[in-house]
Design a protein around this motif. Sequence first.
Motif, mmCIF file in Angstrom:
data_model
loop_
_atom_site.group_PDB
_atom_site.id
_atom_site.type_symbol
_atom_site.label_atom_id
_atom_site.label_comp_id
_atom_site.label_asym_id
_atom_site.label_seq_id
_atom_site.Cartn_x
_atom_site.Cartn_y
_atom_site.Cartn_z
ATOM 1 N N HIS A 207 47.025 -33.594 22.681
ATOM 2 C CA HIS A 207 46.645 -34.719 23.855
ATOM 3 C C HIS A 207 45.036 -34.703 24.214
ATOM 4 C CE1 HIS A 207 49.697 -37.882 23.575
ATOM 5 N NE2 HIS A 207 50.694 -36.566 23.520
ATOM 6 N N HIS A 208 45.064 -33.570 24.760
ATOM 7 C CA HIS A 208 43.334 -33.105 25.973
ATOM 8 C C HIS A 208 42.750 -32.776 24.107
ATOM 9 C CE1 HIS A 208 40.402 -29.761 27.210
ATOM 10 N NE2 HIS A 208 40.167 -30.795 27.460
ATOM 11 N N ILE A 209 42.787 -32.568 22.730
ATOM 12 C CA ILE A 209 42.206 -31.593 21.699
ATOM 13 C C ILE A 209 41.762 -32.944 21.727
ATOM 14 C CG2 ILE A 209 41.776 -31.366 20.161
ATOM 15 C CD1 ILE A 209 41.138 -28.999 21.638
ATOM 16 N N ALA A 210 42.257 -34.307 20.954
ATOM 17 C CA ALA A 210 42.202 -35.310 20.923
ATOM 18 C C ALA A 210 41.234 -36.324 21.503
ATOM 19 C CB ALA A 210 42.915 -35.984 20.499
ATOM 20 N N LYS A 266 43.687 -45.236 14.610
ATOM 21 C CA LYS A 266 44.514 -44.479 14.826
ATOM 22 C C LYS A 266 44.663 -43.096 15.701
ATOM 23 C CE LYS A 266 46.630 -46.367 11.433
ATOM 24 N NZ LYS A 266 47.648 -47.405 11.898
ATOM 25 N N PRO A 267 46.182 -42.976 16.331
ATOM 26 C CA PRO A 267 45.547 -41.674 17.571
ATOM 27 C C PRO A 267 45.393 -40.427 16.787
ATOM 28 C CG PRO A 267 48.008 -43.201 17.502
ATOM 29 C CD PRO A 267 47.216 -44.106 16.817
ATOM 30 N N ALA A 268 45.018 -39.327 16.837
ATOM 31 C CA ALA A 268 45.201 -38.315 16.302
ATOM 32 C C ALA A 268 46.841 -37.261 17.160
ATOM 33 C CB ALA A 268 44.208 -37.444 16.305
ATOM 34 N N HIS A 269 46.341 -37.490 17.981
ATOM 35 C CA HIS A 269 46.958 -35.979 19.090
ATOM 36 C C HIS A 269 48.786 -36.293 18.245
ATOM 37 C CE1 HIS A 269 48.561 -39.715 21.028
ATOM 38 N NE2 HIS A 269 49.713 -38.704 20.946
ATOM 39 N N ARG A 270 49.215 -37.179 17.235
ATOM 40 C CA ARG A 270 50.576 -37.380 16.722
ATOM 41 C C ARG A 270 50.632 -35.929 15.561
ATOM 42 N NH1 ARG A 270 52.017 -43.893 16.089
ATOM 43 N NH2 ARG A 270 51.607 -43.952 18.253
ATOM 44 N N PHE A 271 49.540 -35.827 14.922
ATOM 45 C CA PHE A 271 49.856 -35.432 13.548
ATOM 46 C C PHE A 271 48.899 -33.665 14.147
ATOM 47 C CE2 PHE A 271 46.252 -37.585 12.787
ATOM 48 C CZ PHE A 271 44.993 -37.292 12.766
ATOM 49 N N ALA A 278 44.946 -28.862 13.267
ATOM 50 C CA ALA A 278 44.536 -28.624 13.563
ATOM 51 C C ALA A 278 42.941 -28.040 13.072
ATOM 52 C CB ALA A 278 44.775 -28.373 15.001
ATOM 53 N N PHE A 279 42.884 -27.011 12.771
ATOM 54 C CA PHE A 279 41.767 -26.746 12.045
ATOM 55 C C PHE A 279 41.286 -27.583 11.478
ATOM 56 C CE2 PHE A 279 42.895 -21.931 13.064
ATOM 57 C CZ PHE A 279 42.894 -22.643 14.835
ATOM 58 N N LEU A 280 42.293 -28.327 10.459
ATOM 59 C CA LEU A 280 41.348 -28.763 9.133
ATOM 60 C C LEU A 280 40.340 -30.488 9.797
ATOM 61 C CD1 LEU A 280 43.603 -28.941 6.751
ATOM 62 C CD2 LEU A 280 41.735 -27.633 6.439
ATOM 63 N N TRP A 281 42.023 -30.973 10.903
ATOM 64 C CA TRP A 281 40.854 -32.167 11.265
ATOM 65 C C TRP A 281 39.800 -31.707 12.190
ATOM 66 C CZ3 TRP A 281 41.027 -32.863 16.959
ATOM 67 C CH2 TRP A 281 40.425 -34.773 17.298
ATOM 68 N N TYR A 283 37.434 -29.179 11.746
ATOM 69 C CA TYR A 283 36.255 -28.831 11.247
ATOM 70 C C TYR A 283 36.011 -29.979 10.895
ATOM 71 C CZ TYR A 283 37.216 -23.783 11.741
ATOM 72 O OH TYR A 283 37.468 -22.777 12.247
ATOM 73 N N GLY A 284 36.940 -30.980 10.384
ATOM 74 C CA GLY A 284 36.055 -32.007 9.596
ATOM 75 C C GLY A 284 35.171 -32.706 10.436
ATOM 76 N N HIS A 285 35.050 -32.903 11.802
ATOM 77 C CA HIS A 285 34.390 -33.101 13.199
ATOM 78 C C HIS A 285 32.885 -33.154 12.592
ATOM 79 C CE1 HIS A 285 37.745 -35.221 14.364
ATOM 80 N NE2 HIS A 285 37.397 -36.391 15.392
ATOM 81 N N TYR A 286 32.720 -32.377 12.473
ATOM 82 C CA TYR A 286 31.351 -31.881 11.942
ATOM 83 C C TYR A 286 30.590 -32.834 11.103
ATOM 84 C CZ TYR A 286 27.202 -29.570 9.658
ATOM 85 O OH TYR A 286 25.624 -29.424 8.799
ATOM 86 N N LEU A 287 31.597 -33.315 10.311
ATOM 87 C CA LEU A 287 30.918 -34.696 9.390
ATOM 88 C C LEU A 287 31.278 -35.851 10.227
ATOM 89 C CD1 LEU A 287 32.170 -33.614 5.553
ATOM 90 C CD2 LEU A 287 30.545 -33.585 6.719
ATOM 91 N N VAL A 288 32.108 -36.548 10.498
ATOM 92 C CA VAL A 288 32.003 -37.238 11.563
ATOM 93 C C VAL A 288 31.618 -37.552 12.503
ATOM 94 C CG1 VAL A 288 33.485 -38.706 13.935
ATOM 95 C CG2 VAL A 288 34.511 -37.602 11.513
#
Length: 395
Positions: A207-210, A266-271, A278-281, A283-288
């Motif tokens: 939850h905190h990370i999201a 969509k809430p992210a913490h669920r997955f 979590a790492f893929l998500w 790291y993908g935020h570099y593009l976001v």
Amino acid sequence: MSQETSVITPPGGRRMTPRDVTESLRAATPLELLFDLCFVVAVAQSAAGLHHALASGHVGDGLLSYAMTFFAIWWAWMNFSWFASAYDTDDVPYRIAALVQITGALILAAGIPRAFEHRDFTIAVLGYVVMRTALVANWLRAAAADPEGRGTALRYAAGITAVEAAWVVMLTLPSGIRLWAWLLLACADVSVPVWAERRHRTAWHPHHIAERHGLFTLIVLGESILAATLAVQGAVDTEQATADLYGVAGGGLLIVFSMWWLYFAKPAHRFLTSNRAAFLWGYGHYLVLGSAAAVGAGLSAAVDGATGHFHGGAVARGAVVTVPVAVFLLTVWWLQHRPHQVSRSHKVLVPGAAALVLAATFVPMPALATGAVLAALVAVAVLIARREGAAAGHG
């Protein structure tokens, strides 16, 4: 009252033991919010450099410098946020380390204009080293206080230190091979967490990370609105307002509002249930984040185009807005929407909208057309969600 007191007078020092991953109501702290606000100064500098490069016709050099400087900002922010999720003790040493990292971010921000104009990364690397050194000190504290996670903490400290030294060495290399060295070191930097957490996962909180990523995305979107607003204001103050300019202003608002809506749909913490996910998500935020900031630079360049200060053709004037918007859409769809196993209509809706956004590059008012596409996307997504929710309720 007790919460207010703790903000002003933190404990002098604690053992840096892991936080509880099941902790309820885990929210961002005032220190983390200050961290984000200071880091957005560096984001604004990087986006401003990209804006000027786009408007002056130096697209290739601008994109390269932007990718390199934004990487340093994003990766330092990521490391602080994930460490804080696992080990935030909020004591005096921890706060001092965070303030040192903020200082490093401001040094990095001061060096970004040199990086864009002269490819001189000396000051930027200095700021990066300051940030990373403070993080190493935190990992060493964690290693001393957390026997179970000591191996992971020491691997983090060793990996960060080794790559940090390599960044300094990179400055001494000939300019012809410096780019290849940068690519190699960037890959090494992002590999440190994967290597460090092979045997023991740090106690980051889903939850905190999201929430942390969502808050930083909000701030970056706000910086994009500010950049576009200042550009429009400058044009209006010089009495250069045209229909194209108002089209950029209106389209820019629709774009940023829709980007916010789609990111938080969509809430992210669920997955975020494993390091792999979590790492893929993360790291993908570099593009976001990078594309969100680039939208602000693109809108500012579009204002230059509407007032006759853009050195490029009509297609380039459209692409500076449509390309980062399309990247944002596709990345958010891949990271935030797709893991929820959405319906078939959802699976094609966002990619289809991204294709329409890219097609808007070639219309007379691309920013306004892009805003219209995104507003329509949000409206259709809301209707589909309501229909699916009603069907599930009846079922």
